[in-house]
Design an enzyme around this catalytic site. Structure first.
Site, short mmCIF file in Angstrom:
data_model
loop_
_atom_site.label_atom_id
_atom_site.label_comp_id
_atom_site.label_asym_id
_atom_site.label_seq_id
_atom_site.Cartn_x
_atom_site.Cartn_y
_atom_site.Cartn_z
N ASP C 86 0.84 -1.21 0.00
CA ASP C 86 0.00 0.00 0.00
C ASP C 86 0.87 1.26 0.00
O ASP C 86 0.53 2.27 -0.62
CB ASP C 86 -0.91 0.03 1.23
CG ASP C 86 -1.98 -1.06 1.21
OD1 ASP C 86 -2.41 -1.45 0.11
OD2 ASP C 86 -2.38 -1.51 2.29
N TYR C 209 -4.83 4.50 9.47
CA TYR C 209 -4.60 4.95 10.85
C TYR C 209 -5.92 5.26 11.58
O TYR C 209 -6.11 4.90 12.75
CB TYR C 209 -3.72 6.19 10.83
CG TYR C 209 -3.03 6.56 12.12
CD1 TYR C 209 -3.14 5.78 13.27
CD2 TYR C 209 -2.24 7.71 12.19
CE1 TYR C 209 -2.47 6.14 14.44
CE2 TYR C 209 -1.57 8.06 13.35
CZ TYR C 209 -1.71 7.28 14.48
OH TYR C 209 -1.07 7.64 15.64
N SER C 212 -7.48 2.28 13.22
CA SER C 212 -6.77 1.87 14.44
C SER C 212 -7.14 2.77 15.61
O SER C 212 -7.15 2.35 16.76
CB SER C 212 -5.26 1.95 14.23
OG SER C 212 -4.86 1.23 13.09
N1 NAI Z 1 -1.31 3.01 14.50
C1 NAI Z 1 -1.55 2.96 13.20
O1 NAI Z 1 -2.44 2.27 12.74
C2 NAI Z 1 -0.71 3.79 12.27
C3 NAI Z 1 -0.97 3.72 10.93
N2 NAI Z 1 -0.23 4.43 10.03
C4 NAI Z 1 -0.64 4.36 8.62
O2 NAI Z 1 0.40 4.01 7.77
C5 NAI Z 1 0.25 4.70 6.56
C6 NAI Z 1 1.56 4.73 5.81
O3 NAI Z 1 1.70 3.46 5.28
P1 NAI Z 1 3.16 2.85 4.95
O4 NAI Z 1 4.02 3.91 4.38
O5 NAI Z 1 2.93 1.62 4.17
O6 NAI Z 1 3.67 2.57 6.37
P2 NAI Z 1 3.85 1.20 7.17
O7 NAI Z 1 4.81 0.35 6.42
O8 NAI Z 1 4.14 1.58 8.58
O9 NAI Z 1 2.44 0.45 7.04
C7 NAI Z 1 1.24 0.85 7.54
C8 NAI Z 1 0.22 -0.28 7.38
O10 NAI Z 1 -1.01 0.32 6.97
C9 NAI Z 1 -1.50 -0.31 5.78
N3 NAI Z 1 -2.22 0.67 5.00
C10 NAI Z 1 -1.76 1.79 4.41
N4 NAI Z 1 -2.78 2.45 3.83
C11 NAI Z 1 -3.89 1.72 4.03
C12 NAI Z 1 -5.27 1.90 3.69
N5 NAI Z 1 -5.67 2.97 3.00
N6 NAI Z 1 -6.18 0.97 4.09
C13 NAI Z 1 -5.78 -0.11 4.78
N7 NAI Z 1 -4.50 -0.33 5.15
C14 NAI Z 1 -3.57 0.59 4.78
C15 NAI Z 1 -0.26 -0.85 5.11
O11 NAI Z 1 -0.58 -1.93 4.25
C16 NAI Z 1 0.54 -1.31 6.31
O12 NAI Z 1 0.09 -2.54 6.78
C17 NAI Z 1 -0.23 6.06 6.98
O13 NAI Z 1 -0.88 6.74 5.95
C18 NAI Z 1 -1.13 5.70 8.13
O14 NAI Z 1 -2.46 5.54 7.68
C19 NAI Z 1 0.80 5.23 10.42
C20 NAI Z 1 1.12 5.34 11.78
C21 NAI Z 1 0.38 4.63 12.81
#
Ligand code: NAI
Ligand code: NAI
Ligand code: NAI
Ligand code: NAI
Lengths: 339, 339, 339, 339
Positions: C86, C209, C212
């Site tokens: 993603d 995010y 979560s």
């Molecule tokens: N506690 C949490 O859940 C946090 C979530 N994030 C999310 O990570 C995203 C950045 O992703 P990466 O650069 O891949 O970082 P990353 O490698 O840390 O992965 C974040 C996770 O979120 C998933 N993801 C990303 N966008 C998604 C969406 N629209 N729907 C469902 N799952 C999704 C990815 O597949 C991965 O499993 C940010 O935009 C934010 O939404 C960032 C920080 C904390």
């Protein structure tokens, strides 16, 4: 003045054995705090002239107050008085890392809080109840922790003997990436958590960070540990409550993209890298906090005339502070102003 | 007086075309409500002498007021006035099942609510703004539904043409067993839900039952459907928000141990047995609700002098009613009483 | 190939007008990714020999591929292909900050994700559907933002023109202290939030995010903004959903003890101090993402033979990925191993 | 066979004192259950020929099995065996309302559950461990309750001596109106709850209805009561955890528009009208449930070779059943099928 050694239980302070030394704790030096200290000092000097009064080392400590240094060789303290917010008690707790903690009398400077049973205006009544052995205490459980390096060896962390009243929190901090943390309970693997972080909280801390993260509210006289995830990726990871005899280990996974900052009662202590772990347990040294009901007049009491300490401050606080009984409607009433 | 036909959008009522008929709706007949009706009637008779005034058929309707019967042959109504709580508007909505709904002016009898923009004391100002075409409306979306028997045939349910403002809820009711309900979105299977029940809510209803069940708060000018599970067994079943163009079908599973009671805006309508289904869609006929800002004086406004209807009542209500800004601490202040 | 300019709506790609240029986007350079790029390149060179192929500037870009620089003067691109997770699409999105975005074809390297409709093994089918104009797209809304200094002046931030697909998040980061943030909707004060932070998310980001942090799951074809608090101190602060026409401003309160780190799609961009603000709005430039149903065979379809693009990938993904239908019991079955 | 009398603690069953009588409990009479009973009976008759075997009074009880009637004059039972789902143990619990309960050995018929440690195929191993005194038990806390009429008098309810394993739930049932219920803890008013209902749960029940309603997961060896609201109108009403020494009273408010149906472990018992109350306390009689680790081979164990009963079945179950470690991503992997 006595205090049962079991965390979470109330004990009657003993009459006929008044405190011989007092430690005053405050964080802020605002005029209102300084004035309150002066008033309080005048009162105890007049009424309890033999009492020794201590204060942490600061340039501006009041006249006649002795400097007190925490640690294994600290001067013995029979009573702690805090003036300020909840953070002031957390700070007082952090001064007693070794051995038993003396009873703590906490004054708010105007706002009441979860950890602040007394209003500063009630200082005389509250001090007298402690000196006369009429005060009752709630033993608030604390946590202690140990650190392990990636190879499983105990780590010589300077905060090894930190004692926490609210919680230990692991958090990704300013890293943009999620943490991956393995959780073990009594040595058994519980789960791998992908999240912003994890909180291991005492019942006292259940109304602090853990509550904001979705945790339950736990009565402080229950001996329990609360494990609350912070923004977990897994939707099914719910807050868990364990007996206080459990040992919880949080290990940053080798696969974790981020290291995890560790905070204790809101103080950032250090950072755990992949493979490093912290093990959390109930501490042997709870904090005996003097109850508001210690100074309640018989006629103030609800119920059928229970003696001092029988009423449960906490139940009243929960009702008041969280305004459980406020449905949307009754909140609307509060504001009812015509257009 | 005009009203855009698109759900959820605001429209200006047209000047120069005052309402010719008025329907008064109330549920309670308490003295305060009866008195308010009398005052309001006296006012409109004096000021708008040619206005026809209607009321539902009840033994005690006021002198000179005509009886009104809902249904396809109902007398045309240009303005509805409700006096009471949120439930009174829900009732007014239920009177208009066929075709477009006239604008609704809702007065509270003292408490303000989500659906009650006006205080009864402001009746003159509010009525005048409607008669003079200065009022603005929020088109609150409604839902309509269809029933299907276990063999997929449309069921001839008497409530076929019910229109709901808040929500359609399926619930196990007094059955001790969990429901099993299959959910379809635009004909595609979304999931099988094992739970106490399911809610399909409008944005208006998002602050009603759906909110209590954990759903999000949705601005009423968004055209959307909210699907909120009630006590689901699956921890990962979170509230979902769909475009208002979606069709949601809830079918009681053949394997369900319990049948499911269906309520519409809190009125129990009927029971769906295994295999039976309800299909929910945005209705063509929203309810045009007159905004509080219709009567605001220019100086009342926040912001840079927006014209009538520009201010968002709802944002203000959310702030006030839910007391977002109340942290525990500031709540504590409210009660601040010395021990 | 056409794409409706309205965020959140599906459009048919136009037959008879095949892409003339292709941008390949990948973050990782693992062998599996490199091999996949080679296979894909061999295929397009053979089948679409006149196609220009671009890649971001990297030392090791494949033979015959032209270097592509993002920005206002970038070479025109008719189709974007992403290979990875993603995060790779989020990165592709970040390359198109100005003007309309070409359709994006996203391949997973083995795991399917929310934003990854195609398995790499289906590259030929998927590319052909795009070149032959049979592909359908989902316009995923993006957000743009503006910064204001404490005196209200627009700030000349280098990321002014960043466009985000998932969310803008303000977070206390490694500060131990809670943020205090004032929220305004269309210029009106909504509330003051004391929390770890706040998320303004697109429907696409509602499964990232925001989920979560407790937010609802929003269908990506709805035009909406989701405001989700992260660990708020106020228990009554629930996630809110606004129309995409709303403007949301987050201003770090002058009283905030902590500044707030701002991340966009998980990239930390900069830090807002007390008084500084960010204003978030729907961007004019959504991302057209090619749907999986573009390559579905008629017989694969559920329902009554809907044409390409009629089936809703997202509904299927939600069902599969979140395992809604998994009650505890059926999960237990998965693991059923004898003791 | 011994069992500590303290709820929630594990005790070793005593060797050299094999059970003399066995009660078989089943709810369903499906072929698989009937066959399992036959196999099990053949085994115990062969191996423990002097054992008396009982069954509840039913037309079709197996040959040679004696009829057993619950109640104060029931024949003594040394071991209970249940065959079926979690509901079968709840039913077994309901048979022992007076006095101590014999150890319970629970077999699943194929699916494992929270309360079903043993697979039916392991019947021989499991029975032997109980007969040879090698089994260990978890004392699962139960609740007892008392009823009071509107004038405060104890009510002579037939279910007065019901003992519950999971929870006592008050619910509006099929009434469309919200309940208003006053909650008292140890006689002190906690709050007034406007909601669908309230749950008072044991730690065992924390993974049942309470979890669906948003409650925390509580380890069954903790002595605690969980109070969980069902769809409360007040957003700030969070689940609460009390020490098991607390007494919780739920009184339907005189102002409540609806009466409240009371269920115990999912069995609707009776209805409380306005003013009527139920008081809930930890019962003196927990249920000793035999642990799965009783039959684990040394090599099955994780950790450093802990003896029987040392491993915590529950921690393993939580991990398996709730799939904590499943992020969205790894769930996606499970289904990974090409388009
Ligand atoms: N506690 C949490 O859940 C946090 C979530 N994030 C999310 O990570 C995203 C950045 O992703 P990466 O650069 O891949 O970082 P990353 O490698 O840390 O992965 C974040 C996770 O979120 C998933 N993801 C990303 N966008 C998604 C969406 N629209 N729907 C469902 N799952 C999704 C990815 O597949 C991965 O499993 C940010 O935009 C934010 O939404 C960032 C920080 C904390
Ligand atoms: N998102 C959140 O809710 C966060 C909460 N915290 C909490 O702040 C605590 C540190 O407090 P301060 O040094 O005063 O920092 P602070 O000045 O940032 O205040 C934190 C707030 O939590 C309140 N608080 C502290 N302990 C509490 C308790 N046991 N029950 C109810 N409310 C309580 C304080 O009165 C204050 O309103 C940490 O132990 C942690 O629990 C820390 C970071 C984030
Ligand atoms: N557990 C819960 O929260 C339940 C809520 N309800 C709600 O009650 C509604 C029926 O209302 P009444 O006939 O007045 O029954 P009621 O007299 O039982 O009142 C329900 C409460 O909901 C409030 N309410 C109604 N609509 C609202 C809205 N759109 N936004 C915010 N608050 C709202 C009312 O002011 C009242 O406080 C149903 O449509 C349903 O939404 C019904 C059953 C259970
Ligand atoms: N919305 C909900 O989640 C509801 C749950 N229930 C629960 O059902 C129980 C009665 O169970 P049955 O007679 O089998 O009715 P049932 O056949 O309706 O099954 C209830 C479900 O709960 C599971 N269950 C029961 N006790 C459990 C426990 N302690 N931990 C984890 N899962 C458990 C069962 O395996 C079954 O899947 C009640 O005690 C209550 O806890 C009852 C009504 C609604």
């Amino acid at each position: 003045m006595s205090s049962s050694s079991q965390a979470g239980w109330r004990a009657q302070l003993k009459p006929g054995n008044p405190p011989k030394s007092l430690l005053i704790v405050n964080k802020l030096r605002t005029k209102v705090v300084v004035d309150a200290i002066d008033t309080l000092l005048a009162y105890v000097r007049e009424k309890y002239p033999t009492l020794r009064v201590f204060h942490e080392d600061r340039p501006d400590i009041p006249d006649g107050v002795e400097v007190w240094h925490p640690g294994p060789n600290a001067e013995p303290v029979d009573l702690v008085v805090t003036l300020g917010g909840d953070g002031t008690i957390l700070h007082a707790s952090s001064l007693f890392k070794v051995g038993a903690v003396p009873p703590v009398l906490s004054f708010s400077m105007g706002t009441l809080g979860f950890l602040l049973p007394f209003h500063i205006d009630d200082y005389a009544k509250a001090l007298d109840s402690a000196f006369e052995g009429r005060a009752t205490v709630l033993h608030r459980m604390r946590l202690s922790c140990q650190f392990h390096s990636a190879d499983g060896m105990p780590m010589d962390a300077h905060c090894e003997d930190w004692q926490v009243m609210n919680e230990i929190a692991l958090h990704r901090g300013s890293s943009p990436h999620l943490n991956t943390i393995d959780i073990f309970v009594d040595g058994q693997h519980l789960t791998e958590a992908v999240s912003d972080g994890l909180i291991v909280s005492t019942p006292t801390g259940s109304t602090a960070y853990s509550l904001s993260a979705g945790g339950p509210i736990v009565h402080p006289s229950l001996s329990a540990l609360v494990l609350t995830p912070i923004c977990p990726r897994s939707l099914s990871f719910r807050p868990l409550v364990f007996p206080s005899s459990s040992t919880i280990t949080l290990r940053v996974s080798e696969r974790s993209r981020a290291s995890a900052g560790l905070s204790m009662d809101g103080q950032v202590s250090h950072v755990l890298g992949p493979g490093e772990a912290v093990t959390v347990q109930a501490s042997l040294y709870p904090i005996p906090c003097i109850n508001r009901s210690s100074i309640a007049e018989p006629e103030d009491r609800t119920g059928e005339g229970a003696g001092p300490g029988k009423e449960d401050d906490w139940v009243r606080d929960i009702n008041n502070l969280l305004q459980y009984n406020a449905t949307f409607r009754s909140k609307a009433l509060l504001r009812h102003s015509r257009t």
